[in-house]
Scaffold this active site. Structure first.
Site, short mmCIF file in Angstrom:
data_model
loop_
_atom_site.label_atom_id
_atom_site.label_comp_id
_atom_site.label_asym_id
_atom_site.label_seq_id
_atom_site.Cartn_x
_atom_site.Cartn_y
_atom_site.Cartn_z
N ARG A 129 -22.30 32.30 -26.77
CA ARG A 129 -22.52 30.84 -26.91
C ARG A 129 -21.24 30.06 -27.16
NH1 ARG A 129 -26.93 32.64 -29.91
NH2 ARG A 129 -28.83 32.66 -28.65
N LYS A 151 -12.52 20.63 -18.79
CA LYS A 151 -13.54 20.94 -17.78
C LYS A 151 -13.39 22.38 -17.34
CE LYS A 151 -14.15 16.36 -15.65
NZ LYS A 151 -14.00 15.59 -14.40
N GLU A 193 -0.92 15.92 -7.35
CA GLU A 193 -1.66 15.32 -8.48
C GLU A 193 -0.71 14.58 -9.43
OE1 GLU A 193 -5.00 15.30 -8.71
OE2 GLU A 193 -5.64 16.99 -7.44
N LYS A 235 -2.03 12.47 -18.58
CA LYS A 235 -3.40 12.98 -18.51
C LYS A 235 -4.00 13.07 -19.92
CE LYS A 235 -6.87 15.88 -16.62
NZ LYS A 235 -7.36 17.02 -15.88
N GLU A 245 -15.68 10.96 -18.98
CA GLU A 245 -15.63 10.13 -17.79
C GLU A 245 -16.72 9.06 -17.73
OE1 GLU A 245 -15.23 10.80 -13.00
OE2 GLU A 245 -14.61 12.40 -14.35
N ARG A 249 -11.23 7.63 -17.60
CA ARG A 249 -10.97 8.90 -16.91
C ARG A 249 -11.19 8.78 -15.40
NH1 ARG A 249 -11.98 15.10 -19.11
NH2 ARG A 249 -11.05 16.11 -17.32
N ASN A 253 -9.63 9.76 -10.36
CA ASN A 253 -10.29 10.01 -9.07
C ASN A 253 -9.60 9.30 -7.91
OD1 ASN A 253 -12.21 11.66 -10.20
ND2 ASN A 253 -13.63 9.99 -10.60
N HIS A 256 -9.41 10.70 -4.37
CA HIS A 256 -10.35 11.82 -4.33
C HIS A 256 -11.64 11.52 -3.57
CE1 HIS A 256 -7.57 13.73 -7.04
NE2 HIS A 256 -8.32 14.82 -7.12
N HIS A 260 -11.97 14.29 -1.08
CA HIS A 260 -13.06 15.28 -1.13
C HIS A 260 -13.81 15.35 0.20
CE1 HIS A 260 -13.34 15.32 -5.79
NE2 HIS A 260 -12.71 16.40 -5.35
N HIS A 272 -6.76 21.32 -1.45
CA HIS A 272 -7.12 20.14 -2.24
C HIS A 272 -5.96 19.14 -2.39
CE1 HIS A 272 -9.17 17.75 -5.25
NE2 HIS A 272 -8.11 17.86 -6.04
N1 NAD Z 1 -10.71 21.80 -14.69
C1 NAD Z 1 -10.08 20.77 -14.13
O1 NAD Z 1 -9.99 19.69 -14.69
C2 NAD Z 1 -9.45 20.96 -12.79
C3 NAD Z 1 -8.54 20.02 -12.31
C4 NAD Z 1 -7.91 20.26 -11.09
C5 NAD Z 1 -8.19 21.42 -10.38
N2 NAD Z 1 -9.09 22.32 -10.88
C6 NAD Z 1 -9.38 23.56 -10.17
O2 NAD Z 1 -8.17 24.28 -10.00
C7 NAD Z 1 -8.30 25.15 -8.89
C8 NAD Z 1 -7.00 25.12 -8.10
O3 NAD Z 1 -5.97 25.55 -8.95
P1 NAD Z 1 -4.66 26.26 -8.36
O4 NAD Z 1 -4.17 25.46 -7.22
O5 NAD Z 1 -3.77 26.52 -9.50
O6 NAD Z 1 -5.26 27.58 -7.72
P2 NAD Z 1 -5.10 29.12 -8.15
O7 NAD Z 1 -5.44 29.32 -9.56
O8 NAD Z 1 -5.85 29.90 -7.15
O9 NAD Z 1 -3.53 29.39 -7.98
C9 NAD Z 1 -2.95 29.30 -6.69
C10 NAD Z 1 -2.28 30.62 -6.30
O10 NAD Z 1 -1.06 30.74 -7.02
C11 NAD Z 1 -1.02 31.98 -7.71
N3 NAD Z 1 -0.20 31.77 -8.89
C12 NAD Z 1 -0.48 30.96 -9.95
N4 NAD Z 1 0.56 30.91 -10.78
C13 NAD Z 1 1.53 31.68 -10.24
C14 NAD Z 1 2.87 31.99 -10.60
N5 NAD Z 1 3.47 31.44 -11.69
N6 NAD Z 1 3.57 32.84 -9.82
C15 NAD Z 1 3.01 33.36 -8.69
N7 NAD Z 1 1.76 33.07 -8.28
C16 NAD Z 1 1.04 32.24 -9.05
C17 NAD Z 1 -2.45 32.37 -7.92
O11 NAD Z 1 -2.59 33.74 -8.07
C18 NAD Z 1 -3.09 31.85 -6.63
O12 NAD Z 1 -2.92 32.80 -5.61
C19 NAD Z 1 -9.52 24.67 -8.11
O13 NAD Z 1 -10.57 25.59 -8.28
C20 NAD Z 1 -9.88 23.35 -8.76
O14 NAD Z 1 -11.26 23.08 -8.74
C21 NAD Z 1 -9.71 22.11 -12.07
ZN ZN Z 2 -7.63 16.73 -7.72
#
Ligand code: NAD
Ligand code: ZN
Length: 377
Positions: A129, A151, A193, A235, A245, A249, A253, A256, A260, A272
């Site tokens: 939980r 999030k 971003e 942020k 939001e 917040r 967007n 986006h 999206h 993205h």
């Molecule tokens: N929670 C939120 O508020 C929020 C906001 C924006 C995005 N997101 C989410 O984030 C995700 C995208 O994140 P991302 O682009 O980081 O993707 P990811 O976590 O898949 O990382 C991208 C790639 O880089 C690699 N990697 C990461 N750090 C590394 C490093 N230092 N050295 C070598 N390789 C490395 C990972 O293994 C992966 O292959 C999406 O799922 C999106 O929905 C969430």
């Molecule tokens: Zn985004």
């Protein structure tokens, strides 16, 4: 005084569950054990969760740093990639934590990009939980965006991020040295971003980002540290005021709504950050056409984004007919109109009492037709 003597920069984020710190500083991974155990002294056992790219690079180091502080820590890896941000991996990880007999006194350290932060954060949100989570951000996306704000969640066949929870971290650690191993194209995705942060809130930051784009793309750790600090501050300010939001917040967007739709219409072949890059430029063109956004803003934005090798127009590959379906299914659609954040100018969002306004889907499609297909992506 040099950077090391000053120590890491600390940014405080307010959340409904209490405040937490984001620490940004080169070399921070080496002292991760100390920072984590100081902030979360009641956690007895740590599950370090990382994808299989990051686990061998940094997961083991974080685990070792915790063990050096006398903590029990185990590393749990999952396959890298958005396609693994699923309920299936959530199930596999929670089963693994149960098999390791981790109890309520356990905590999760998510070491990785946004996929790891969202998935491991959701594991922490639901395990017993809810147990504490520490976010160690290793991608630019995670550093400037996903690690701050609370999030968490996973994707489903019906769409991205549809199952999840708000679960603010107990601590966020960002060591810019790790960008050295991050591929250049992944860096660019995250900087999209950050450019957004400048575009909506901070003109001087926008200019600084555009000027330092070559260093940031090349993975210069000092330039990365300066930019990440500013994005985290921006942020943090926004989500501290409006965690769930209902108001401010929403400005995050920007880019986006169309982004999206472009992402979905490309069947998620358009990453993205690239989709948001195109989305920001098109939303600025739309704003200019409506007389809301100062003229020249879209070209100004496009110039900065191009310095990050990001696309600013969408190729004819996705006909606007397909896009139309995605736009009309947007959850913010009402009577042929969709809600969108529009800029006043670079550095400022237009506000007429709300942070977003209704835009006719027909005029959005018209802008995409006019500006969308004149260059390849
Ligand atoms: N929670 C939120 O508020 C929020 C906001 C924006 C995005 N997101 C989410 O984030 C995700 C995208 O994140 P991302 O682009 O980081 O993707 P990811 O976590 O898949 O990382 C991208 C790639 O880089 C690699 N990697 C990461 N750090 C590394 C490093 N230092 N050295 C070598 N390789 C490395 C990972 O293994 C992966 O292959 C999406 O799922 C999106 O929905 C969430
Ligand atoms: Zn985004």
């Amino acid at each position: 005084l040099n950077e090391t003597e000053q120590g890491p920069r600390r940014v405080e984020v307010r959340s409904a569950r209490g405040p937490y710190d984001v620490l940004v500083g080169r070399g921070l991974l080496g002292s991760a054990g100390q920072h984590i155990t100081e902030r979360l002294p009641d956690v007895r056992r740590w599950a370090v969760i990382a994808d299989d790219h990051v686990a061998p690079l940094y997961g083991g180091r974080v685990r070792a740093a915790l063990e050096e502080r006398g903590c029990d820590a185990s590393l749990f890896a999952f396959p890298a990639g958005e396609q693994h941000k699923t309920r299936g991996q959530w199930q596999r990880l929670t089963d693994a934590l149960l098999a390791a007999e981790l109890g309520r006194d356990a905590g999760v350290v998510a070491v990785g990009g946004g996929v790891t932060g969202d998935l491991a954060g959701f594991v922490a949100a639901t395990y017993m939980r809810g147990i504490p989570v520490v976010q160690v951000a290793t991608s630019i996306v995670a550093m400037v965006d996903s690690s701050v704000g609370g999030k968490t969640g996973v994707d489903t066949p019906a769409g991205k991020n549809l199952v999840g929870a708000f679960h603010p971290p107990g601590l966020v650690l960002i060591d810019p040295d790790v960008v050295a191993t991050l591929p250049r194209t992944e860096r660019a995705q995250g900087w999209a971003e950050a450019v957004k942060h400048g575009a909506i809130l901070d003109r001087p930051y926008f200019d600084e980002l555009a000027a330092s784009a070559p260093e940031l793309l090349a993975g210069d750790a000092d330039a990365t540290e300066r930019a990440v600090r500013r994005s985290v501050e921006l942020k943090a300010r926004v989500v501290s005021d409006d965690e769930r939001e209902g108001g401010l917040r929403e400005v995050l967007n920007f880019g986006h709504t169309l982004g999206h739709a472009l992402e979905a219409a490309s069947d998620y072949t358009l990453p993205h950050g690239s989709a948001v890059s195109v989305g920001m430029v098109l939303e600025a063109r739309l704003g200019e056409r409506m007389g809301v956004t100062k003229s020249g803003t879209a070209n100004h934005l496009a110039g900065a984004l191009e310095r990050f090798e990001l696309p600013t127009t969408f190729s004819a590959a996705t006909p606007s007919g397909e896009l139309e379906g995605y736009l009309r299914r947007d959850k913010k659609v009402r009577a042929g109109r969709v809600r969108m954040v529009l800029l006043q100018c670079v550095g400022e969002v237009a506000n007429d009492g709300h942070w977003s306004r209704e835009v006719a889907i027909d005029s959005s499609l018209d802008v995409i037709d006019t500006y969308g297909a004149d260059a390849g992506v």
